[in-house]
Motif scaffolding. Structure first.
Motif, PDB file in Angstrom:
ATOM      1  N   UNK A 130       0.796  -1.188   0.071  1.00  0.00           N
ATOM      2  CA  UNK A 130      -0.011   0.030  -0.087  1.00  0.00           C
ATOM      3  C   UNK A 130       1.000   1.146   0.038  1.00  0.00           C
ATOM      4  N   UNK A 131       1.980   1.006  -0.056  1.00  0.00           N
ATOM      5  CA  UNK A 131       2.943   2.310  -0.142  1.00  0.00           C
ATOM      6  C   UNK A 131       3.407   2.697  -1.298  1.00  0.00           C
ATOM      7  N   UNK A 132       3.706   3.763  -1.618  1.00  0.00           N
ATOM      8  CA  UNK A 132       4.677   4.057  -3.091  1.00  0.00           C
ATOM      9  C   UNK A 132       5.930   3.638  -2.853  1.00  0.00           C
ATOM     10  N   UNK A 133       6.185   2.960  -3.629  1.00  0.00           N
ATOM     11  CA  UNK A 133       7.722   2.218  -3.789  1.00  0.00           C
ATOM     12  C   UNK A 133       8.287   2.219  -5.025  1.00  0.00           C
ATOM     13  N   UNK A 134       9.472   2.995  -5.253  1.00  0.00           N
ATOM     14  CA  UNK A 134       9.813   2.744  -6.848  1.00  0.00           C
ATOM     15  C   UNK A 134      10.431   1.491  -7.167  1.00  0.00           C
ATOM     16  N   UNK A 135      10.607   0.566  -6.205  1.00  0.00           N
ATOM     17  CA  UNK A 135      10.912  -0.613  -6.524  1.00  0.00           C
ATOM     18  C   UNK A 135       9.843  -1.488  -7.176  1.00  0.00           C
ATOM     19  N   UNK A 136       8.421  -1.164  -6.819  1.00  0.00           N
ATOM     20  CA  UNK A 136       7.442  -1.727  -7.306  1.00  0.00           C
ATOM     21  C   UNK A 136       7.331  -1.714  -9.019  1.00  0.00           C
ATOM     22  N   UNK A 137       7.897  -0.668  -9.482  1.00  0.00           N
ATOM     23  CA  UNK A 137       7.632  -0.175 -10.877  1.00  0.00           C
ATOM     24  C   UNK A 137       8.913  -0.125 -11.578  1.00  0.00           C
ATOM     25  N   UNK A 138      10.160  -0.557 -10.912  1.00  0.00           N
ATOM     26  CA  UNK A 138      11.304  -0.376 -11.618  1.00  0.00           C
ATOM     27  C   UNK A 138      11.649  -1.785 -12.423  1.00  0.00           C
ATOM     28  N   UNK A 139      12.041  -1.520 -13.299  1.00  0.00           N
ATOM     29  CA  UNK A 139      12.048  -2.707 -14.290  1.00  0.00           C
ATOM     30  C   UNK A 139      13.609  -3.452 -14.165  1.00  0.00           C
ATOM     31  N   UNK A 140      13.725  -4.766 -14.674  1.00  0.00           N
ATOM     32  CA  UNK A 140      14.554  -5.441 -14.240  1.00  0.00           C
ATOM     33  C   UNK A 140      15.935  -5.179 -15.126  1.00  0.00           C
ATOM     34  N   UNK A 141      16.856  -5.423 -14.777  1.00  0.00           N
ATOM     35  CA  UNK A 141      18.389  -5.182 -15.396  1.00  0.00           C
ATOM     36  C   UNK A 141      18.125  -5.424 -16.833  1.00  0.00           C
ATOM     37  N   UNK A 142      17.733  -6.658 -17.193  1.00  0.00           N
ATOM     38  CA  UNK A 142      17.592  -7.271 -18.630  1.00  0.00           C
ATOM     39  C   UNK A 142      16.954  -6.197 -19.511  1.00  0.00           C
ATOM     40  N   UNK A 143      16.229  -5.415 -19.169  1.00  0.00           N
ATOM     41  CA  UNK A 143      15.254  -4.501 -20.039  1.00  0.00           C
ATOM     42  C   UNK A 143      16.265  -3.319 -20.239  1.00  0.00           C
ATOM     43  N   UNK A 144      16.805  -2.679 -19.149  1.00  0.00           N
ATOM     44  CA  UNK A 144      17.480  -1.664 -19.461  1.00  0.00           C
ATOM     45  C   UNK A 144      18.954  -1.586 -19.041  1.00  0.00           C
ATOM     46  N   UNK A 145      19.662  -0.725 -19.532  1.00  0.00           N
ATOM     47  CA  UNK A 145      21.129  -0.852 -19.219  1.00  0.00           C
ATOM     48  C   UNK A 145      21.568  -0.008 -17.918  1.00  0.00           C
ATOM     49  N   UNK A 146      22.795   0.093 -17.535  1.00  0.00           N
ATOM     50  CA  UNK A 146      23.183   1.214 -16.496  1.00  0.00           C
ATOM     51  C   UNK A 146      22.881   2.254 -16.530  1.00  0.00           C
ATOM     52  N   UNK A 147      22.981   2.571 -17.927  1.00  0.00           N
ATOM     53  CA  UNK A 147      23.002   4.263 -18.050  1.00  0.00           C
ATOM     54  C   UNK A 147      21.496   4.740 -17.815  1.00  0.00           C
TER      55      UNK A 147
END
Length: 361
Positions: A130-147
């Motif tokens: 029930x809390x807003x958490x960036x981890x819930x919507x962050x994508x896996x490292x496979x989809x996006x590079x470190x940049x």
């Protein structure tokens, strides 16, 4: 006399009990006992509440509710796959605990409290609390590079910048380091959730009046503090290693690439293993790494299939949409299965290290 002859004739017609039983079996149920009768048992007795609903992912209703909530939140496919594996592990552990409780083997409530903490970690990690958490919507490292990302911990961000500008890393090694930094950050986040859960438990302890309850809660808190201490030690050791790697580059790491495997290997080396046991553990880690690589492969294929399905749906070609949905469903199921196996294997290996460490005491 005629009456006696009639009774004799009826007895001769009566089939033997075994023959009668076989006859009933072949004839099957009488129509009155079918599902259609309004006075039948099936119509008047409700289904047991514990029975799994058709199509439910889990046997426990509360886990099904969490799974449905995650789907409503439209988490990315890889997040859903990871959540599915975590909930499967949670379900397995909860059924084990119920059996222990029935046998009276969790009198102090330590295992029950550990299960509750584990579920809280899952809720926080996937934004289901029930809390807003960036981890819930962050994508896996496979989809996006470190940049495309930055790290929340300033210390890790500093180590990343130092490694990027040092010229000591190839692009593959930078990718590897980025995964390790992310993995370390996840461990810190998990520690913080456990710490918050423990703080709430201590508040409850202060309001406990019964001496029996107070003693039970005190034992549970003591076990929780020990668990936190272990995690904090692992985090500290991991950060020291990341500092060393970011400054010096990668040396020999027993041939491992995956952050979770490197983490386990570091912990195993500081545990109370004999040389032979450590070598055996190292071989098992190789198998575990191969399992992770297979899971990563399916995760990549799942993400590609998801993107392709979205693309095909935009054109409205139902035949192509149907084909892509079938392929996506197969990949999703395989990814879930492998995700569960990876999480279970990780849990088993971590438990072995934990037991070896406690044998030192």
């Amino acid at each position: 006399m005629a009456s006696r002859r009639a009774r004799t004739w009826l007895r001769e017609l009566r089939p033997p009990p075994l023959l009668l039983l076989l006859l009933l079996l072949f004839l099957g149920p009488w129509p009155a006992a079918g599902h259609g009768g309004k006075y039948s048992r099936e119509k008047n007795e409700p289904e047991p509440s514990s029975k799994r609903e058709p199509g439910g992912e889990f046997r426990m209703e509360k886990l099904n509710q969490l799974w449905e909530k995650a789907q409503r939140l439209a988490l990315p496919p890889l997040k859903l796959s990871e959540l599915h594996a975590d909930l499967k592990i949670q379900e397995r552990d909860e059924f084990k605990w119920k059996k222990l409780k029935a046998e009276g083997l969790d009198e102090d409530g330590e295992k029950e409290a550990k299960l509750a903490r584990g579920l809280n970690v899952i809720l926080a990690e996937y934004g289901l609390d029930g809390r807003k958490d960036a981890r819930a919507v962050s994508s896996n490292f496979i989809n996006h590079g470190p940049a495309d990302h930055s790290l929340e911990d300033p210390r890790l961000e500093k180590l990343w910048h130092k490694a990027k500008t040092s010229g000591k890393f190839s692009s593959e090694e930078l990718d590897k380091l980025w995964r390790e930094l992310q993995h370390h950050e996840e461990k810190v986040q998990e520690y913080n959730v456990l710490l918050e859960t423990l703080s709430r438990a201590e508040e409850i302890h202060e309001n406990v009046i019964s001496p029996v309850d107070a003693s039970r809660v005190k034992d549970t808190l003591r076990a929780s503090h020990a668990e936190l201490k272990d995690k904090l030690r692992d985090i500290s050791q991991g950060l020291d290693r990341l500092r060393r790697v970011s400054g010096q580059g990668y040396g020999e790491q027993a041939g491992f690439e995956e952050p979770r495997v490197l983490d386990l290997w570091d912990m195993a080396q500081s545990a109370n293993f004999t040389e032979k046991e450590l070598e055996s553990f190292r071989e098992e880690l190789k198998h575990f790494e191969a399992k992770i690589e297979k899971h990563n492969h399916y995760q990549k294929q799942l993400e590609i299939s998801h993107q392709k399905l979205k693309h095909v749906e935009s054109f409205g070609d139902q035949e192509r949409v149907s084909r892509n949905k079938e392929r996506y469903a197969v990949l999703e199921e395989k990814t879930k299965e492998l995700g569960y196996k990876v999480k279970k294997h990780l849990q088993d290996l971590s438990s072995r290290i934990s037991r070896a460490r406690h044998n030192e005491l």
